[in-house]
Structure formats: structure tokens, C-alpha cells
Motif scaffolding. Structure first.
Motif, short mmCIF file in Angstrom:
data_model
loop_
_atom_site.label_atom_id
_atom_site.label_comp_id
_atom_site.label_asym_id
_atom_site.label_seq_id
_atom_site.Cartn_x
_atom_site.Cartn_y
_atom_site.Cartn_z
N ALA A 164 0.82 -1.21 0.00
CA ALA A 164 0.00 0.00 0.00
C ALA A 164 0.86 1.26 0.00
O ALA A 164 0.58 2.22 -0.74
N ARG A 185 -7.42 -4.89 2.71
CA ARG A 185 -8.37 -3.77 2.87
C ARG A 185 -7.89 -2.77 3.92
O ARG A 185 -8.06 -1.56 3.74
N THR A 188 -5.12 -0.41 2.49
CA THR A 188 -5.66 0.55 1.52
C THR A 188 -6.50 1.60 2.23
O THR A 188 -6.50 2.77 1.84
N LEU A 193 -6.17 4.37 -0.61
CA LEU A 193 -6.09 3.66 -1.88
C LEU A 193 -7.30 2.76 -2.09
O LEU A 193 -8.14 2.60 -1.21
N TYR A 194 -7.33 2.14 -3.27
CA TYR A 194 -8.36 1.14 -3.56
C TYR A 194 -7.75 -0.25 -3.44
O TYR A 194 -6.60 -0.49 -3.85
N GLY A 195 -8.52 -1.17 -2.90
CA GLY A 195 -8.10 -2.57 -2.84
C GLY A 195 -9.31 -3.46 -2.75
O GLY A 195 -10.29 -3.12 -2.07
N ILE A 229 -3.76 -4.01 -5.11
CA ILE A 229 -3.77 -2.73 -4.38
C ILE A 229 -3.34 -1.67 -5.39
O ILE A 229 -2.25 -1.76 -5.96
N LYS A 231 -4.10 2.62 -7.24
CA LYS A 231 -4.59 3.98 -7.09
C LYS A 231 -6.06 4.09 -7.48
O LYS A 231 -6.81 4.89 -6.91
N SER A 236 -7.41 -2.02 -10.54
CA SER A 236 -7.75 -3.28 -9.87
C SER A 236 -8.59 -4.17 -10.76
O SER A 236 -8.41 -5.40 -10.78
#
Length: 485
Positions: A164, A185, A188, A193-195, A229, A231, A236
């Protein structure tokens, strides 16, 4: 760092791949930019614990030749990728965050790594973890702790904390993490961030799912999922489309769902969806800042035309049973032999877990608790398309502890803050973190989006709709801005 290098580090992986294919960006330029960023920031943050710079640069030159010769290019051609140090990489040192495996070099890639390489991705190194992945922070006796770029005194979470931090700071745009109780999770959430933890079995685990030659260096077979993981949700979706699908060596791997997630996320119409919002499961103590920010984020889904109800699935706290399931999935015999030999060099909290005497009743009772959580969640979701919750009960906390023992003035267990993520490793449902907002002192807070069994597609679609309505990508840590991001 030049302006162009800063722009490269700011790009998503999808953008890097696009510009490489258009011959507007060279794979060598991308590699130069990310390694410049790594050498600038990694001494402070400790996101990468092992680098494979020489081979990565060679691969980038080969990728550039393929571009210039007009070859048909795979989807991630020339794009740098970081891999969590819990995931085996052929020919690249994989230590599992432990002095025991300090010099271990796998002779085969995890299947998800092999698929990313087949798609043109270039592995640049391994990202830091807690020892053997047994904590949801990132610190180990071999490489030390990883720091959160939003506040160096705070943890990035774990166990995919290094992955991350690498993405949050532009050291790479794409990383692989894994999640056995929130390990993808949580970081992130803590790093903005996105995960996504995909449905259990969506991404096969091998050889990470077994390693009899190296006790303790294997996954929690019935809990764990590998996942991206990134942006952006788009990145993803791209990675998940590449790494998903069955593999004969993983008995839990699912048949291919036939979904092209990049196509699926083009549909961001969520009107009419029924969503349950559970701010606390009915029993979790939640930090007031987290509650405030996630409540505001829930209103985004209302604006998107979703029907929101505050509701709870009704299960009781499963965390004590969750620990027993981890024990059942662990190679305790092998771990205890290691502890006898290397105990003084091991993380004390891991050592305590290994040495705990588990009764047969604790292990069998835990299986029944998992069944209860599973049945209650599936029954609950007969009424709802999605469930949303906070990802973590707290914002990022201080380094050096495994979790706060007080939340909102109330005494809690050190694992209480994980109450929102672990249930979905027990049920196997897809669950993602989206950045919901930032606290008054600038720390990220995440919102968890949970789908029905196997409905990864809707989780990605809902995540994309939220990202478009409540964008997070340009909200950067001050530390990153200072190096020219």
C-alpha cells in the motif's frame, strides 16, 4: 526527479500501459522513474524490502524493443509491479518477513505472479510485511517497520502495508497484496487507496497455499485471497481480470466467471440498488471520526440513486473464533519446531500465538461460528445487493503497537479494530475498500463495500461509481508532494 518522471509516478498502471502501447512512453523511462522514486522515499518509508532492480531494468529494455518492433503487446506490457513478500516469486528473494527465511529464493512463481508476468508486467521487488503475515500492521524482525506516508508516526496497517505504501507514494502503480482477515483492505484504508479482496477462490493460491519444505511460510488455506492494491478501481479491475480463473493445483479455485471487469465497470448506473449500511454491526466500538466520515460517504450512494437502510446481519462477535480458524489453517507443528529453534529471533506476538495451546473444542467451535456468520450473512443479503461498513474501526494509529486498546474512551481488545474485515474472510464474499475521506489531521479513512457471494463484478461497479462521484486520486500525502509528485 524530473517533471516527466513525476508525471510517470503519478500515472495509474492502466495509463502507463496505454502510453507505452502508443509509443508515447518508454518502458525504460517508466522504470527509471519508479526506481528514482524508490531510492528517494524508501529509506524513510521502508515499503520495499527486496528490490530486483538489475533484472527489472533488463526486462524494461526488452519490453522497449518489443514496442519498437511493432509486436502485439499484452495488457500490462512494460508496467512495473510490486509483490508482497508473502507471495512467492521465482528467482527473487522471498523472506516472508522472517529471519528464518532470510535467504530463501523460490524456484517457482505464485500463479498470480506468473499471470501478471505473462500479461507483460515487470516485477520490481518485494514489499514489506509482518513476520509470516500474522499481524495487521507492518513490522518484522528482519526488515523493521513500514511507515505511513500520511504521518510517519503512524502505521500503514498490514499485512500488505508495504504494498500500500509503495502505491500511495508512486514507487509503483500496481501491487499484489493478500488478505486473510483484512490484510489488503486495512492498508488501503490507512493509505487512501483502492483494494479488493475478491471472492474466495476467484484468484488461485499456489504455491503459497502449501510449502511443506518451509513450515509456516504458507497461506491460511480457507481464509486467504490474493488481490490488487492500486490507485484506481480501473487498475484493480484490470489486474483482477488477469489473475482470476481456475488453477488445477488449488482445490478451492473457482471456474472462470467469464467477466471482463474492465467492461463491467463501464456500467456505473446503481439506481435502484438496495444497500444495507451497518456503521457498527450493532456491537463494534467505532472512532467518532471514522463514523462521521463513513456516514458522509454513505450519502454518495443515496445521490447515486441507491436505497440505503441502516441494518445489521445479527451475528455476534466472531473474532475469538477467527483466531482459532487461523490456528487450524496454520502449520502449528512446523511453526512450533521453528519456535524451538529460532524463538529469540521471532516476533513476540507471533511467538505467543504459536505457543498457545488450542483445544479441540476451540477449533471445532470456531467452525460452527463460521457457519453461523456465513448463514446469517447470506440470509441478510437475500434482501440487499450490497452491504457497506467502515473498513476499520479506527484511523491509522501509532507504530509499535498491534492495535489500540481504547476506542472512543472504551477499553477494547487489541484486535477489536479489525471487526469489519475478518467476517468476510470467514464467508468468502468479495469486499473492497474505497477511500471515504480524511480526518481533521489528514489521515485516510476507508469505506468497505461488500457484495453477495461471487458478485465481484457489482463490487467493482459500485466502487467505480463511488470513485467518479467522490474522487480521491489527487489527494496526496505531503511527503509525496515534496518530491515532485
Amino acid at each position: 526527479m524530473t517533471t516527466q518522471q513525476s508525471q510517470i509516478c503519478q500515472m495509474s498502471g492502466s495509463e502507463q500501459a496505454h502510453f507505452i502501447k502508443k509509443k508515447q512512453l518508454s518502458p525504460v523511462e517508466v522504470m527509471d522513474a519508479v526506481f528514482d522514486r524508490i531510492h528517494s522515499l524508501n529509506p524513510t518509508l521502508n515499503a520495499f524490502c527486496v528490490l530486483d532492480e538489475e533484472n527489472a531494468r533488463k526486462s524494461a529494455k526488452q519490453a522497449e524493443k518489443a514496442v519498437m518492433s511493432g509486436d502485439e503487446l499484452p495488457p500490462l506490457h512494460g508496467v512495473p509491479i510490486g509483490i508482497k513478500d508473502l507471495v512467492p516469486t521465482k528467482g527473487i528473494r522471498t523472506t516472508f518477513g522472517s529471519k528464518i527465511y532470510e535467504h530463501y529464493i523460490p524456484d517457482e512463481d505464485d500463479v498470480c505472479v506468473a499471470r501478471l508476468k505473462d500479461a507483460g508486467g515487470i516485477i520490481i521487488g518485494k514489499t514489506n510485511i509482518p513476520e509470516l503475515g500474522y499481524q495487521c500492521i507492518t513490522d518484522n524482525p528482519l526488515f523493521g517497520l513500514t511507515r505511513n506516508p500520511w504521518d510517519l508516526g503512524k502505521t500503514p496497517g498490514g499485512s500488505s502495508g508495504g504494498s500500500a505504501v509503495a502505491v500511495a507514494t508512486g514507487m509503483t502503480s500496481l501491487t499484489i497484496g493478500n488478505d486473510g482477515g483484512g490484510s489488503l483492505r486495512i492498508p488501503t484504508s490507512f493509505c487512501g487507496l483502492y483494494g479488493i479482496k475478491p471472492s474466495f477462490g476467484r484468484v488461485p493460491l499456489y504455491p503459497g497455499c502449501r510449502n511443506p519444505k518451509y513450515p509456516g511460510a504458507s497461506s491460511w488455506e480457507t481464509l486467504e485471497s490474493n488481490g490488487p492494491i492500486t490507485k484506481t478501481v480501473e487498475d484493480s479491475a484490470l489486474m483482477l481480470s488477469i489473475i482470476k480463473g481456475p488453477y488445477h493445483m488449488d482445490r478451492h479455485s473457482l471456474p472462470n466467471d467469464g467477466m471482463n471487469y474492465m467492461e463491467q465497470i463501464k456500467n456505473t448506473d446503481l439506481k435502484g440498488l438496495k444497500i444495507a449500511y451497518s456503521p457498527d454491526w450493532g456491537y463494534v466500538t467505532v472512532d467518532p471520526a471514522v463514523r462521521k466520515i463513513t456516514e458522509k460517504a454513505v450519502k454518495v450512494f443515496e445521490q447515486l440513486g441507491c436505497e440505503i437502510e441502516i441494518a445489521h446481519p445479527g451475528f455476534t462477535d466472531p473474532l475469538p473464533a477467527f483466531g482459532a480458524i487461523i490456528a487450524r489453517d496454520s502449520d502449528l507443528t512446523g511453526l512450533r519446531k521453528l519456535a524451538e529453534q529460532y524463538g529469540e529471533e521471532m516476533d513476540p506476538s507471533l511467538l505467543a500465538f504459536i505457543q498457545k495451546k488450542w483445544s479441540a473444542e476451540e477449533l471445532t467451535d470456531a467452525a460452527f461460528v463460521r457457519q453461523e456468520v456465513n448463514i446469517k450473512m447470506r440470509t441478510f443479503m437475500e434482501k440487499y445487493d450490497l452491504v457497506i461498513t467502515p473498513t476499520s474501526a479506527v484511523p491509522p494509529f501509532e507504530v509499535g503497537i498491534n492495535g489500540p486498546n481504547r476506542i472512543n474512551g472504551q477499553k477494547v481488545s487489541r484486535s477489536h479494530w479489525l471487526s469489519f474485515t475478518a467476517p468476510f474472510n470467514m464467508t468468502g464474499q468479495p469486499a473492497a475498500n474505497v477511500p471515504a475521506g480524511w480526518t481533521d489531521d489528514g489521515l485516510p479513512v476507508g469505506l468497505q463495500i461488500i457484495g453477495r457471494h461471487l458478485d465481484d463484478s457489482l463490487v467493482l461497479r459500485a466502487s467505480t461509481a463511488f470513485e467518479e462521484a467522490n474522487p480521491w486520486r489527487n489527494h496526496l500525502p505531503k511527503l509525496v508532494a515534496e518530491v515532485g509528485f
